[in-house]
Design an enzyme around this catalytic site. Structure first.
Site, PDB file in Angstrom:
ATOM      1  CD  GLU A 284      -4.253  41.636  15.951  1.00  0.00           C
ATOM      2  OE1 GLU A 284      -4.072  41.953  17.133  1.00  0.00           O
ATOM      3  OE2 GLU A 284      -4.589  40.486  15.606  1.00  0.00           O
TER       4      GLU A 284
ATOM      5  CD  GLU B  58      -3.159  36.817  14.840  1.00  0.00           C
ATOM      6  OE1 GLU B  58      -2.263  37.581  14.456  1.00  0.00           O
ATOM      7  OE2 GLU B  58      -3.559  36.763  16.016  1.00  0.00           O
TER       8      GLU B  58
END
Ligand SMILES: *[C@@H]1O[C@H](CO)[C@@H](O)[C@H](O)[C@H]1NC(C)=O
Ligand SMILES: *[C@@H]1O[C@H](CO)[C@@H](O)[C@H](O)[C@H]1NC(C)=O
Ligand SMILES: *[C@@H]1O[C@H](CO)[C@@H](O)[C@H](O)[C@H]1NC(C)=O
Ligand SMILES: *[C@@H]1O[C@H](CO)[C@@H](O)[C@H](O)[C@H]1NC(C)=O
Ligand SMILES: *[C@@H]1O[C@H](CO)[C@@H](O)[C@H](O)[C@H]1NC(C)=O
Length: 659
Positions: A175, A250
């Site tokens: 991320e 995810e």
């Protein structure tokens, strides 16, 4: 006539049934890559390793054992980076530039346990944070991209060398931004180290800009999979144009009650139906961290009481089973799958050898509770559906049936039960489908709802807890139940010690890592029961940094995880410069007492902290040092140990008693 009626009762289209054709003649859809769980990001499996047998193995069976529970196809783990990555820190295999150790933490062990149960399980590694030496102190892992590529490749190589684990996929930086030069170098370095088979996932963030880069730059040669997080079941048009596999690398992140299970059911089908996404990985695998840390209980199941052996197998385990027990990576989706006329979705997959698995979900409940709900509309009504099997599926005569019914409001959900077989006549069958249901119809006959005897009842953390860290061959590098929130606390052997403190626990991170979340400027490891109010804590401590070093013990620590910088509590510090302090917070902004202590580095001291009601006092080496400090806030929290900064320090004979 009678015979015809009989057949009709079983298979003739029911009133108003919409017909869905499943056919392999026009060719198959994309390859399915499996359903996974994520251990890490961060420290989400921390407490699992401290469970006694047989409970620990039972939990692992529910996650990984084929035809038992979630029967996961993929295990994704964090490549520890010594920094806070949501619910704790995970240790790096290289704390320092000249350091290498492939036995720290528990992810190696977890991967081996998963492989033991399912040798075909796919393994994914992804870093969140990195030790400071990677970048020479800058908070950026791409300063020396070759160094970072070597560091990550070493982890993959070490997995094989020391644990015989083949890592199948590796990611870039969770991320956060990617760097083209780094990704090219990672591929180059892995190839040079004989890791050609390891595929690259990029970039564990949004679909863009990575999809654009893959379309327009040299990354098209080295990125194997575009992995996006929480895509809400959709993908970008650039992502689909790349022709690469699309993964939700995810997803989920919802409390694992029935509502969480419902979110997961919809994601598992609709990520493919709406987004052409061929793999979905749940954050997180197992809620095995103190519940009061951020995102408590966001795992497929919960196991956060190693001291009692209690764990809970929640709905997401059985929702997963509906797909995982009847498909495998390498199967293909059929082309004609999608939404049902009256809400919900269906997918169908085949092994290309005649096996067929159909999964129908009709989740209706308030989608806003899922962390990233799919796009509307979600109106779902009871409906009759007819499946018409064509192509090679025309031969199928019976299908096994597995069924889940969510009843969110009455607590009467029923998960993953086997129904009687469906007879397929002339390639067709009809069935009624209600609201909030999952149905699996399959030729695979090995499905099973695993059971074990009821685990022990839930109990709170022991009120009297001691650890002298005297473990000659520790099974793990970390002491049981200590949950590091900044820094890394490891078992340590003092070979030169005269005898009192040979085996200790040592904080080993000496420079602020390349962080992912907001690590504190102090190191800290928490332990115990968040509800504790009155506590007595004693610990022997050794400062290893002259002049500027310091250590603390603390009670009522009220925050952890990503919020650790803001943790309050009662902190009793001693420093190498001969002073002490009592503070109401970890950064030490609110000082409640301070003075001379005569403490210094390289001498063991015994700290004792007593908190009772709204007052506290402290002892040094058994003698009162400070007293009558008022503590009105916080009212409760964990016990903790830690250091003033990123510095070496040791701890021994930890003892906490709670009222
Ligand atoms: C489904 O079919 C059955 C049998 O034909 C019928 O009784 C029922 O009303 C139908 N249900 C719906 C929702 O159409
Ligand atoms: C998904 O892929 C299939 C072919 O594999 C294609 O026909 C379809 O249009 C794609 N769907 C989307 C939403 O891109
Ligand atoms: C289906 O899968 C089973 C188990 O993997 C296998 O034995 C069988 O040959 C496959 N084909 C059919 C048509 O059942
Ligand atoms: C359902 O169970 C949960 C957790 O056990 C409980 O909090 C809730 O009150 C129950 N709801 C009903 C309607 O029984
Ligand atoms: C802490 O120690 C003091 C002194 O021995 C004792 O009075 C008190 O009850 C203890 N508190 C707890 C929570 O054990």
């Amino acid at each position: 006539m009678a015979a015809l009626l009989l057949v009709c009762a079983a298979v003739c289209p029911r009133a108003g049934a919409a017909v869905y054709r499943l056919d392999d003649k026009p060719g198959l859809g994309p390859e399915f890559d499996g359903v996974g769980g994520l251990s890490g990001g961060g420290a989400t499996s921390r407490l699992l390793v401290n469970y006694q047998e047989p409970y620990r193995s039972q939990i692992l069976d529910y996650l990984f054992k084929p035809n038992f529970g979630a029967s996961l196809h993929i295990l994704k783990v964090e490549i520890g980076g010594d920094a806070q990555t949501t619910d704790g820190t995970e240790p790096s295999h290289m704390h320092y530039e000249d350091d290498e150790n492939y036995f720290r933490g528990y992810e190696w062990w977890l991967m081996k346990e998963a492989k033991k149960r399912n040798p075909n399980i796919k393994l994914v590694g992804l870093p969140w944070a990195f030790p400071a030496w990677i970048s020479g102190g800058e908070n950026w892992p791409y300063v020396y991209p070759d160094r970072t590529a070597f560091y990550i490749s070493s982890w993959i190589h070490g997995a094989k060398l020391y644990h015989n684990l083949d890592i199948d996929y590796v990611g870039i930086w969770n991320e956060r931004s990617y760097n083209r030069k780094y990704i090219m170098l990672l591929r180059y370095t892995m190839d040079k180290m004989g890791l050609e088979q390891v595929k690259i996932i990029a970039s564990d963030n949004l679909w863009e800009p990575i999809s654009w880069s893959v379309l327009h730059t040299e990354l098209s040669d080295v990125v194997d999979i575009i992995g996006a997080h929480y895509p809400g079941t959709v993908s970008s048009s650039n992502a689909r144009k790349t022709g690469k596999k699309l993964w939700s690398s995810e997803d989920y992140s919802t409390v694992n009650n029935d509502i969480g299970g419902g979110c997961w059911a919809r994601i598992l089908n609709q990520n493919y139906v709406n987004g052409n996404i061929t793999s979905t990985i749940a954050w997180n695998l197992l809620a095995s961290y103190y519940k009061e840390l951020p995102f408590g209980q966001d795992g497929l199941m919960t196991a956060d009481e190693p001291w009692s052996g209690h764990y809970e197998v929640q709905s997401p385990i059985w929702v997963t089973a509906h797909t995982t027990q009847f498909t495998q990576p390498g199967w293909h989706y059929l082309k004609n799958v999608g939404h049902l006329k009256k809400g919900g979705s269906n997918v169908a997959l085949t092994d290309g050898k005649g096996n067929l698995t159909i999964i129908v979900e009709t989740m209706s409940h308030d989608h806003s509770v899922c962390i990233r709900p799919p796009l509307p509309p979600f109106k779902v009504s009871p409906q009759n559906v007819t499946f018409q099997l064509q192509g090679s599926f025309k031969q199928i005569e019976t299908l096994k049936v597995w069924y889940t019914k969510f009843d969110f409001f009455k607590n009467s959900s029923k998960f993953f039960s086997q129904h009687s077989d469906i007879k397929v006549v002339n390639g067709a069958f009809s069935m009624p489908v209600g609201v909030d249901e999952i149905w699996t119809m399959t030729t695979i006959s090995t499905g099973k709802r695993g059971t074990v005897p009821q685990p022990p009842p839930s109990r709170s953390f022991p009120k009297d807890y001691k650890d002298d860290f005297n473990v000659k061959t520790p099974p793990f590098s970390e002491a049981p139940n200590f949950a590091d929130q900044t820094g890394v606390f490891e078992y340590f052997i003092n070979y030169n010690d005269p005898g009192d403190h040979v085996f200790t626990l040592r904080q080993v991170v000496t420079e602020r890592p390349i962080t992912w979340a907001s690590d504190a400027d102090q190191t800290i490891s928490v332990i115990g029961d968040y509800k504790w109010q009155d506590v007595n804590i004693t610990c022997d401590v050794l400062i290893e940094t002259a002049n500027t070093g310091g250590v603390f013990i603390a009670g009522r620590v009220n925050k952890g995880g990503e919020l650790i910088r803001h943790a309050e509590g009662l902190y009793y510090w001693i420093f190498a410069d001969g002073t002490y302090k009592v503070t109401n917070d970890l950064p030490g902004k609110t000082v409640l007492a301070s003075g001379k202590s005569g403490t210094r580095a390289w001498k063991w001291h015994t700290l004792t902290l007593r908190i009772q009601g709204d007052s506290a006092y402290g002892l040094l080496n058994g003698y009162p040092l400070w007293k009558d400090v008022r503590v009105t806030h916080p009212q409760n929290g964990w016990a903790a140990i830690g250091t003033r900064g990123f510095e070496l320090a040791q701890f021994d004979n930890f003892h906490v008693q709670a009222g």
